[in-house]
Enzyme design. Structure first.
Site, PDB file in Angstrom:
ATOM      1  N   LYS A 173       0.825  -1.202   0.000  1.00 43.08           N
ATOM      2  CA  LYS A 173       0.000   0.000   0.000  1.00 43.08           C
ATOM      3  C   LYS A 173       0.865   1.260   0.000  1.00 43.08           C
ATOM      4  O   LYS A 173       1.879   1.328   0.677  1.00 43.08           O
ATOM      5  CB  LYS A 173      -0.930  -0.017   1.218  1.00 43.08           C
ATOM      6  CG  LYS A 173      -1.920  -1.175   1.171  1.00 43.08           C
ATOM      7  CD  LYS A 173      -2.736  -1.284   2.437  1.00 43.08           C
ATOM      8  CE  LYS A 173      -1.889  -1.736   3.609  1.00 43.08           C
ATOM      9  NZ  LYS A 173      -2.707  -2.070   4.798  1.00 43.08           N
ATOM     10  N   THR A 205      -8.241   8.895   8.967  1.00 42.66           N
ATOM     11  CA  THR A 205      -7.608   7.747   8.314  1.00 42.66           C
ATOM     12  C   THR A 205      -7.585   6.511   9.220  1.00 42.66           C
ATOM     13  O   THR A 205      -6.863   5.558   8.941  1.00 42.66           O
ATOM     14  CB  THR A 205      -6.171   8.098   7.906  1.00 42.66           C
ATOM     15  OG1 THR A 205      -5.442   8.553   9.064  1.00 42.66           O
ATOM     16  CG2 THR A 205      -6.162   9.185   6.842  1.00 42.66           C
ATOM     17  N   THR A 208      -7.836   2.561   7.756  1.00 38.03           N
ATOM     18  CA  THR A 208      -7.768   2.482   6.292  1.00 38.03           C
ATOM     19  C   THR A 208      -7.260   1.113   5.830  1.00 38.03           C
ATOM     20  O   THR A 208      -7.794   0.528   4.890  1.00 38.03           O
ATOM     21  CB  THR A 208      -6.859   3.582   5.719  1.00 38.03           C
ATOM     22  OG1 THR A 208      -5.619   3.589   6.435  1.00 38.03           O
ATOM     23  CG2 THR A 208      -7.506   4.949   5.834  1.00 38.03           C
ATOM     24  N   GLY A 209      -6.218   0.618   6.489  1.00 38.23           N
ATOM     25  CA  GLY A 209      -5.665  -0.678   6.079  1.00 38.23           C
ATOM     26  C   GLY A 209      -6.639  -1.824   6.303  1.00 38.23           C
ATOM     27  O   GLY A 209      -6.790  -2.708   5.442  1.00 38.23           O
ATOM     28  N   CYS A 210      -7.304  -1.805   7.454  1.00 37.55           N
ATOM     29  CA  CYS A 210      -8.311  -2.834   7.745  1.00 37.55           C
ATOM     30  C   CYS A 210      -9.420  -2.793   6.698  1.00 37.55           C
ATOM     31  O   CYS A 210      -9.849  -3.831   6.181  1.00 37.55           O
ATOM     32  CB  CYS A 210      -8.916  -2.613   9.128  1.00 37.55           C
ATOM     33  SG  CYS A 210      -7.739  -2.572  10.492  1.00 37.55           S
TER      34      CYS A 210
END
Length: 258
Positions: A173, A205, A208-210
């Site tokens: 990412k 933010t 965001t990754g989850c």
């Protein structure tokens, strides 16, 4: 009805962890199931406390779901420790849970640790070979490889190096890289493909990754090819960032209904 399982930590503020995963699953019309691995005391300002669940309990949670319901795709989030990772890997292998998306969560958005550093070896050795996709951010990739990533060229090299660790594909990412575009890199045996979107300048933010990995998992559960799932999930994440409700005093959550 298609289903997806998240094996992840709990965020009581609802912006990250299994709560974010379940919201993203629901947004794509996928029935969500969850096996918690750890409990956090956190909000948008940071993590105050982390309590790991017993590894055998995590295994039994996954087993209970797998023995009764179909699992069309699954993902992992914060796993906390080597014993938990080992039990998750054992359950995934025993019950043939696939495709598996591994989000190698190591640190919360606030900078608080969510994985024992000694567990990284177990993560790579036990879980990466079972993964259809891993989704590290730049800092996680640097920790996994032991070297800095300073731009897109180095990011491409890093994505291919991560691919060599055993997963079928790597999505590195680009949210933490510099530039007006947020560029994610998908590395497969066929090479590296770039997925770009305008960078959304926002404090909101959290998770965001989850959310991105959960959206990919949901789309894989629906039968989308990997590249299509990544493209659609990235577009969804951009919308969720742009429509964030500005809740909380720190890194606010996304709008998972976007």
């Amino acid at each position: 009805m298609r289903t997806a399982l998240t094996i992840a930590g709990s965020d009581p503020s609802g912006g990250a962890g299994l709560q974010a995963d379940l919201k993203a699953f629901q947004r794509f019309g996928v029935y969500g199931m969850a096996a918690p691995t750890l409990l956090t005391v956190q909000n948008t300002l940071g993590v105050r406390r982390v309590e790991l669940l017993p590894p055998d309990l995590v295994y039994e949670e996954i087993a209970a779901v797998a023995q009764d319901l179909p699992i069309h795709a699954a993902k992992t989030g914060a796993l906390g420790s080597a014993p938990i990772i080992a039990q998750v890997a054992e359950a995934v292998a025993r019950f043939g849970i696939t495709p598996l998306v591994v989000d190698p969560v190591m640190v919360a958005k606030s900078g608080d640790p969510l994985l024992d550093p000694s567990a990284v070896f177990t993560l790579v050795e036990r879980l990466f070979p079972l993964a259809a996709l891993i989704t590290p951010n730049r800092m996680e990739a640097e920790a996994l490889l032991g070297r800095p990533i300073r731009g897109l060229e180095e990011a491409e090299e890093a994505a291919l190096a991560l691919l060599a660790l055993g997963p079928k594909a790597v999505l590195l990412k680009g949210g933490h890289l510099e530039g007006e575009e947020a560029v994610d890199l998908l590395a497969t045996r066929e090479g590296v493909r770039r997925f770009s979107a305008p960078r959304v300048r926002t404090r909101n933010t959290h998770g965001t990754g989850c959310t991105l990995s959960a959206a990919i998992t949901a789309l894989l559960a629906l039968g989308r090819p990997l590249e299509e799932a990544v493209a659609e999930a990235k577009a969804y994440l951009t919308r969720a960032l742009m429509a964030a409700p500005s809740l909380g005093q720190g890194h606010g959550p996304l709008n998972h209904l976007a």
